[in-house]
Design a protein around this motif. Structure first.
Motif, PDB file in Angstrom:
ATOM      1  N   UNK A 240       0.835  -1.209   0.000  1.00 40.77           N
ATOM      2  CA  UNK A 240       0.000   0.000   0.000  1.00 40.77           C
ATOM      3  C   UNK A 240       0.866   1.254   0.000  1.00 40.77           C
ATOM      4  N   UNK A 241       1.973   1.210   0.775  1.00 39.98           N
ATOM      5  CA  UNK A 241       2.886   2.355   0.807  1.00 39.98           C
ATOM      6  C   UNK A 241       3.479   2.609  -0.580  1.00 39.98           C
ATOM      7  N   UNK A 242       3.907   1.506  -1.240  1.00 43.95           N
ATOM      8  CA  UNK A 242       4.524   1.652  -2.564  1.00 43.95           C
ATOM      9  C   UNK A 242       3.522   2.186  -3.575  1.00 43.95           C
ATOM     10  N   UNK A 243       2.255   1.721  -3.496  1.00 40.34           N
ATOM     11  CA  UNK A 243       1.271   2.200  -4.473  1.00 40.34           C
ATOM     12  C   UNK A 243       0.950   3.675  -4.236  1.00 40.34           C
ATOM     13  N   UNK A 244       0.934   4.088  -2.956  1.00 41.72           N
ATOM     14  CA  UNK A 244       0.712   5.518  -2.688  1.00 41.72           C
ATOM     15  C   UNK A 244       1.866   6.356  -3.247  1.00 41.72           C
ATOM     16  N   UNK A 245       3.120   5.840  -3.003  1.00 44.74           N
ATOM     17  CA  UNK A 245       4.294   6.623  -3.417  1.00 44.74           C
ATOM     18  C   UNK A 245       4.494   6.606  -4.922  1.00 44.74           C
ATOM     19  N   UNK A 246       3.698   5.796  -5.658  1.00 40.61           N
ATOM     20  CA  UNK A 246       3.799   5.823  -7.123  1.00 40.61           C
ATOM     21  C   UNK A 246       3.171   7.084  -7.691  1.00 40.61           C
ATOM     22  N   UNK A 247       2.317   7.746  -6.913  1.00 44.98           N
ATOM     23  CA  UNK A 247       1.631   8.945  -7.410  1.00 44.98           C
ATOM     24  C   UNK A 247       2.480  10.184  -7.190  1.00 44.98           C
ATOM     25  N   UNK A 248       2.751  10.956  -8.260  1.00 48.33           N
ATOM     26  CA  UNK A 248       3.524  12.199  -8.065  1.00 48.33           C
ATOM     27  C   UNK A 248       2.785  13.216  -7.204  1.00 48.33           C
ATOM     28  N   UNK A 249       1.441  13.196  -7.230  1.00 41.00           N
ATOM     29  CA  UNK A 249       0.674  14.110  -6.375  1.00 41.00           C
ATOM     30  C   UNK A 249       0.939  13.821  -4.903  1.00 41.00           C
ATOM     31  N   UNK A 250       0.883  12.507  -4.568  1.00 39.21           N
ATOM     32  CA  UNK A 250       1.139  12.108  -3.185  1.00 39.21           C
ATOM     33  C   UNK A 250       2.545  12.522  -2.764  1.00 39.21           C
ATOM     34  N   UNK A 251       3.512  12.266  -3.656  1.00 43.47           N
ATOM     35  CA  UNK A 251       4.902  12.641  -3.345  1.00 43.47           C
ATOM     36  C   UNK A 251       5.015  14.140  -3.091  1.00 43.47           C
ATOM     37  N   UNK A 252       4.419  14.929  -3.981  1.00 40.32           N
ATOM     38  CA  UNK A 252       4.511  16.388  -3.858  1.00 40.32           C
ATOM     39  C   UNK A 252       3.897  16.878  -2.561  1.00 40.32           C
ATOM     40  N   UNK A 253       2.701  16.369  -2.258  1.00 40.43           N
ATOM     41  CA  UNK A 253       2.025  16.790  -1.031  1.00 40.43           C
ATOM     42  C   UNK A 253       2.854  16.409   0.187  1.00 40.43           C
ATOM     43  N   UNK A 254       3.451  15.220   0.164  1.00 35.29           N
ATOM     44  CA  UNK A 254       4.202  14.785   1.337  1.00 35.29           C
ATOM     45  C   UNK A 254       5.534  15.506   1.490  1.00 35.29           C
ATOM     46  N   UNK A 255       6.145  15.931   0.353  1.00 35.22           N
ATOM     47  CA  UNK A 255       7.354  16.766   0.483  1.00 35.22           C
ATOM     48  C   UNK A 255       6.999  18.066   1.205  1.00 35.22           C
ATOM     49  N   UNK A 256       5.860  18.648   0.821  1.00 38.14           N
ATOM     50  CA  UNK A 256       5.409  19.868   1.492  1.00 38.14           C
ATOM     51  C   UNK A 256       5.027  19.610   2.940  1.00 38.14           C
ATOM     52  N   UNK A 257       4.377  18.485   3.173  1.00 37.10           N
ATOM     53  CA  UNK A 257       3.928  18.114   4.523  1.00 37.10           C
ATOM     54  C   UNK A 257       5.112  18.033   5.482  1.00 37.10           C
ATOM     55  N   UNK A 258       6.171  17.321   5.040  1.00 32.82           N
ATOM     56  CA  UNK A 258       7.361  17.194   5.887  1.00 32.82           C
ATOM     57  C   UNK A 258       7.945  18.573   6.186  1.00 32.82           C
TER      58      UNK A 258
END
Lengths: 142, 166
Positions: A69-87
């Motif tokens: 599930x983690x890998x499938x979430x991290x496949x999305x560039x939107x998820x990655x972008x939001x989480x870079x900002x989140x951190x």
């Protein structure tokens, strides 16, 4: 009321610290309004991000603890972008809050500057670790 | 001319219509009524005396404590999840620890810190940026009601396997 309220001692700015940088980070010499405003803005963003993140990772027992599930979430560039900002804004908001608490106490200039340095360096290192985790994640690695 | 002091709603009146052994008692407890004109005998009692009268003061302290807890957790969280860069095996071995019962309870309690800090943060923003200072006590009540509801709800989600296993 039985509590004694003592007036804050008036300090001579020239005796507190000879260095302008030391003085500016050890006492309230600047307004702090931009930091106050940013703390509210990042806080309101983090309400959505953090509560959403917590529910997303726990709405069922495996959602936050399963590699697939983690890998499938991290496949999305939107998820990655939001989480870079989140951190980034999460770490900024948290460490600004810690610095805000530290500033409530009367510290020697050198101590205040040292704590400020530790906060900044730790923040930069851990934002780097978080970004590295997201950006270099390789789902094919065994 | 007589000057009448009318306490604000929710604030302690200048004197309380209580017998002297209550008003002048030397023992202090958070459940006890407000004791004027009495020197408290320790720093903790001073703190309780200063803070217990106002729910907002407790919210301020709790906001700080939960904030410190969340920053400590954020560092642990970022460090722990860096195992994702070491591949599937490393991540799954780590998650074996974090899905054990003590850690699941800890994760659930972490949610309590998150919810209080988040909802009280909304309250602070409304007080600072809007007219929340007029109704901040009602906002704090809402913080507790919504917070407890979400945390209890998360209990049933996090422990759904243990609770509803066939």
């Amino acid at each position: 009321m039985a509590l004694d309220v003592q007036a804050a001692p008036v300090l001579d700015p020239e005796k507190v610290g000879s260095n302008r940088l030391v003085r500016s980070y050890s006492r309230a010499r600047r307004s702090g309004a931009p930091a106050w405003w940013l703390q509210r803005v990042t806080g309101l963003a983090l309400v959505v991000l953090t509560v959403g993140h917590y529910i997303l990772m726990h709405y069922n027992p495996v959602s936050g603890h399963d590699y697939g599930e983690t890998a499938s979430r991290l496949a999305s560039p939107w998820f990655k972008g939001i989480y870079l900002g989140f951190i980034t804004i999460g770490m900024y908001h948290g460490l600004q809050g810690i610095w805000n608490i530290v500033r409530d106490y009367k510290l020697k200039p050198a101590v205040g500057l040292t704590i400020f340095g530790i906060i900044v360096v730790a923040g930069i290192i851990f934002v780097g670790v978080g970004w590295n985790t997201i950006l270099t994640f390789d789902p094919t690695k065994p | 001319m007589t000057l009448e002091i009318i306490p604000e709603k929710g604030h302690a009146p200048a004197t309380l219509p209580l017998p002297n052994f209550v008003n002048g008692a030397t023992w202090i407890s958070p459940l006890m009524s407000y004791t004027p004109n009495r020197e408290p005998f320790s720093a903790w009692n001073k703190l309780i005396l200063a803070y217990r009268r106002y729910s907002g003061s407790w919210a301020y302290i709790l906001h700080r404590l939960t904030g410190i807890g969340l920053v400590v957790y954020l560092f642990i969280h970022i460090w722990a999840l860096s195992s994702l860069t070491r591949g599937r095996a490393a991540f799954m071995q780590e998650m074996q620890t974090f899905t054990s019962p003590p850690w699941k309870v800890a994760e659930w309690l972490l949610g309590a810190l998150v919810m209080f800090h988040a909802f009280n943060g909304i309250r602070i923003a409304i007080v600072d940026l809007g007219s929340g200072a007029r109704y901040h006590k009602k906002l704090l009540a809402a913080v507790w009601v919504v917070g407890v509801a979400v945390v209890v709800g998360m209990f049933f989600l996090i422990f759904s396997t243990e609770l509803f296993a066939k």
